[in-house]
Design an enzyme around this catalytic site. Sequence first.
Site, mmCIF file in Angstrom:
data_model
loop_
_atom_site.group_PDB
_atom_site.id
_atom_site.type_symbol
_atom_site.label_atom_id
_atom_site.label_comp_id
_atom_site.label_asym_id
_atom_site.label_seq_id
_atom_site.Cartn_x
_atom_site.Cartn_y
_atom_site.Cartn_z
ATOM 1 N N GLU A 1 21.829 17.603 22.159
ATOM 2 C CA GLU A 1 21.786 19.068 22.194
ATOM 3 C C GLU A 1 21.025 19.609 23.377
ATOM 4 O OE1 GLU A 1 21.274 17.424 19.506
ATOM 5 O OE2 GLU A 1 22.843 18.099 18.163
ATOM 6 N N HIS B 1 18.991 20.869 6.781
ATOM 7 C CA HIS B 1 20.295 21.439 7.085
ATOM 8 C C HIS B 1 20.466 22.807 6.469
ATOM 9 C CE1 HIS B 1 20.793 17.212 7.966
ATOM 10 N NE2 HIS B 1 21.853 17.526 8.669
#
Lengths: 396, 402
Positions: B138, B207
């Site tokens: 990322e 998450h």
Amino acid sequence: MALAHVASSTSRSNLLRPISAIISPNLRRQLSTDDTRTLTIETSVPFTSHQCESPSRSVDTTPSELLSFFRDMATMRRMEIAADSLYKAKLIRGFCHLYDGQEAVAVGMESAITKKDSIITAYRDHCTFLGRGGTLLQVFSELMGRIDGCSKGKGGSMHFYKKDSGFYGGHGIVGAQVPLGCGLAFAQKYKKDGTVTFALYGDGAANQGQLFEALNISALWDLPAILVCENNHYGMGTAEWRAAKSPAYYKRGDYVPGLKVDGMDALAVKQACKFAKEHALKNGPIILEMDTYRYHGHSMSDPGSTYRTRDEISGVRQERDPIERVRKLILSHDLATEKELKDTEKEVRKLVDDAIAQAKESPMPEPHELFSNVYAKGYGVEAFGADRKEVRAVLP
Amino acid sequence: MATIVGAATALSASKSFDSRKLHLPSRGSLSVSERKGSFLVVRSDGSVVHKAHRAQKLITNAVATKADSSAASTASKPGHELLLFEALREGLEEEMDRDPTVCVMGEDVGHYGGSYKVTKGLATKYGDLRVLDTPIAENSFTGMGIGAAMTGLRPIVEGMNMGFLLLAFNQISNNCGMLHYTSGGQFKIPIVIRGPGGVGRQLGAEHSQRLESYFQSIPGIQMVACSTPYNAKGLMKAAIRSENPVILFEHVLLYNLKERIPDEEYVCSLEEAEMVRPGEHVTILTYSRMRYHVMQAAKTLVNKGYDPEVIDIRSLKPFDLHTIGNSVKKTHRVLIVEECMRTGGIGASLTAAITENFNDYLDAPIICLSSQDVPTPYAGTLEEWTVVQPAQIVTAVEQLCQ
């Protein structure tokens, strides 16, 4: 000019002087300004390569190029020394990372590429900016925070940018510019314009994870990215052998080819960058390790002598200084006299002093500039002044 | 002066929503669903009054908000029905068709079709250079997106989950947000960073993060949150066309929402809030998934005789203080319902902004309902208690309106 090839450098200029006095000045001038003549000069140190062929040690150059190397490097050196004095006079505040000693990398790279290729570097960017076409006035104004600076005084020493000649900065966070550089290379591949990106970083940043991530993606997607490690052997105060298990930075790309270059030799840098550009356009990323040295400390707040000896610094200055090397080359090939080179240096000094004087006259930014350029015009909120009057933007 | 969205400039197909056009019978798609017509909140007083009239008429219908409007909407309305992720894809595809510099990069967006199917089919249509599968890196691919944006490309970086973008925080904060300013305006960063966030169905703590609060102080970026297929497509298109870096927050649980959207091209404004349900008694400010909890609570509230005004703020940075201000001046009571964390969340900033600007108009202190300051637990019952439930919203409104 057989005597020109006599070995020793100091005696060389002594021998030349009587001969050049005999030859009429006009004739000598013609010889030294024969710009189209190609000189082939051998680099003093051979290239070491990893996973690729080394380029040849013989570099083609012209007298005008060598003279421009000298002039540009002298300008850069003078500029950095002047910035040192300005910092001590408290006209430059914050961080000031000086590049003196490493000028050959900036100058050699410029001579191998065009302004359409992109360069992105970290915070030691004053000389790279100058090489890309920035003016001394822009440099000093930005360092002093005035509006004539390249970033209008809002960036500072670590944020020099010049979009029209492909200089993408100027970044403060160590290593963060490498993924940006790979993004520039991606855009170049996307637009298919046949140019490359040089992403410069230091030996300290070579241990950043994002560098290897970006390298992986660049190699996967065959991007024309050239990662250049300016190895000045010290990551601020930490020597390279204390920070990296493997200080052979040109080999750390593993599957990506690498080349180790003597970064104090502008001609070697030129050759390596030319080679790298051809390679990157055909085969994807390549790493160049420039073996260079900085005379100043990491920044102005670092004396630079607590982690290395003064003998080491003066030793490098005597043996490997990039400007002296080019001076010797010019004198040995009789492209200019000692006096002419000294005159060039005096001229450069005057230019720098004039630029500083002009920059001191430049005004500080207006208060409303605090809020300008936060968002691109036409979108978002543009606040005018401290009373925060907001103008709503309209979607086109 | 009416706010003109999608005004008559380059794009001929874009709608220009003028306040007068609201009342034309030909605009059938607008008159029924108060949601669509309402984002045209205009500044002239006349139209606001009109809204109130419409609100009075709609109160009886408000009991069955979504079901009713969808039943009426399938009747003889123009437009096509689709799910939210399809709306996002449609917006993306239209922009990629329109502008060749738009490209998408993210994990599994290409051949896999996107983990939430937002980019399904785009790789086969546009090729590998425009829909790029990245490795799991990322920090660097966000940095690469920003570098590409500096040269004029318009990349869309997809984080598979907003939580993963924490790894790219340095690039987003330092480079994305600041480059336009520190370069003195030389570089524009027209990047869109998008991804799903929010609490899902027992996805676990890492998450289920709500990171709007982490990004909201970064100067130089814009943040928007979509909540319906209509505004998802509109905001996606606006974000791509914007010259500024935009972070588009989607929600994991909203991807399968179905709605009818117009066939014509339209763009939503990035800085405007959406009037979901006009009202008189209390202003409820919300965004993303909590909008649906609020509308559910609104049903109960209407039955109890309250008339809440529900505004989906949509623009998280900057806040649409104009719409919010008008509403506060009308109702004098504010309730903020959000899924973000209590400490330092969007609600906290919004409370501060409203108090600073509209303190004189408030009859009661602002109540802010946010998620609890805990990592989201796995157990279903505990997870339910982490986020705001409709019953809590009803209680809060009753408390406010005493």
